[in-house]
Design a protein around this motif. Structure first.
Motif: not given
Ligand code: HEC
Length: 142
Positions: A43-45, A121-127
């Protein structure tokens, strides 16, 4: 025997951590882990690929549609299920879902703003939970 088992779990841990600690050189080699890729990784891809398309369209003055099934972020099976079950993950995921819901009916100008919010949003969760892919996610920035 004990030593053997702890050796095994180290090897398993290295594979399991794979998705969140990707080597950017190996990005195109699939699958990234020996048990196949998790639903969440796939899903992420899709989220990433659609993001790259949206970026191009917005830059060209077009109005991208949202097709990726972003709600599945809450139910897709993850490589590390305990990570996706955590309150942090659920909170970050809900924020991302809210952004995508708003994107669906947004005016072209609002889409541009919401797109930037989505990348945040992507980057906050990933960090917080999964730093590896952020190198790739940065490519989504306008
Ligand atoms: C709620 C937290 C969260 C949000 C929001 C989030 N991700 Fe992820 N992402 C993860 C987790 C956890 C994984 C590891 C998935 C797995 O291996 O099961 C992951 C994996 C990935 C991967 C690696 C997939 C692979 O090939 O193994 C990419 C690329 C990615 N995310 C891109 C994105 C993009 C782009 C966005 C925003 C559109 C995003 N992520 C939003 C938590 C998140």
């Amino acid at each position: 025997m004990k030593l053997f088992l702890s050796g095994l779990s180290i090897v398993a841990a290295i594979f399991i951590l794979g998705a969140c600690n990707e080597d950017p050189q190996n990005v195109d080699k699939k699958p990234l882990n020996p048990n196949g890729d998790s639903e969440l990784a796939i899903l992420m891809r899709e989220m990433f690929d659609e993001g790259m398309m949206m970026k191009d369209m917005i830059k060209n003055g077009d109005h991208p549609e949202v097709n990726v099934e972003f709600q599945k972020i809450l139910t897709a099976e993850a490589t590390e299920p305990e990570k996706a079950a955590s309150p942090e993950f659920k909170a970050f995921a809900q924020t991302y879902i809210n952004t995508m819901e708003a994107m669906k009916d947004a005016s072209p100008e609002d889409k541009l703003v919401l797109y930037d919010t989505m990348v945040e949003n992507c980057m906050t969760c990933h960090e917080a939970l999964c730093p590896g892919p952020n190198r790739r996610i940065k490519k989504l920035k306008m």
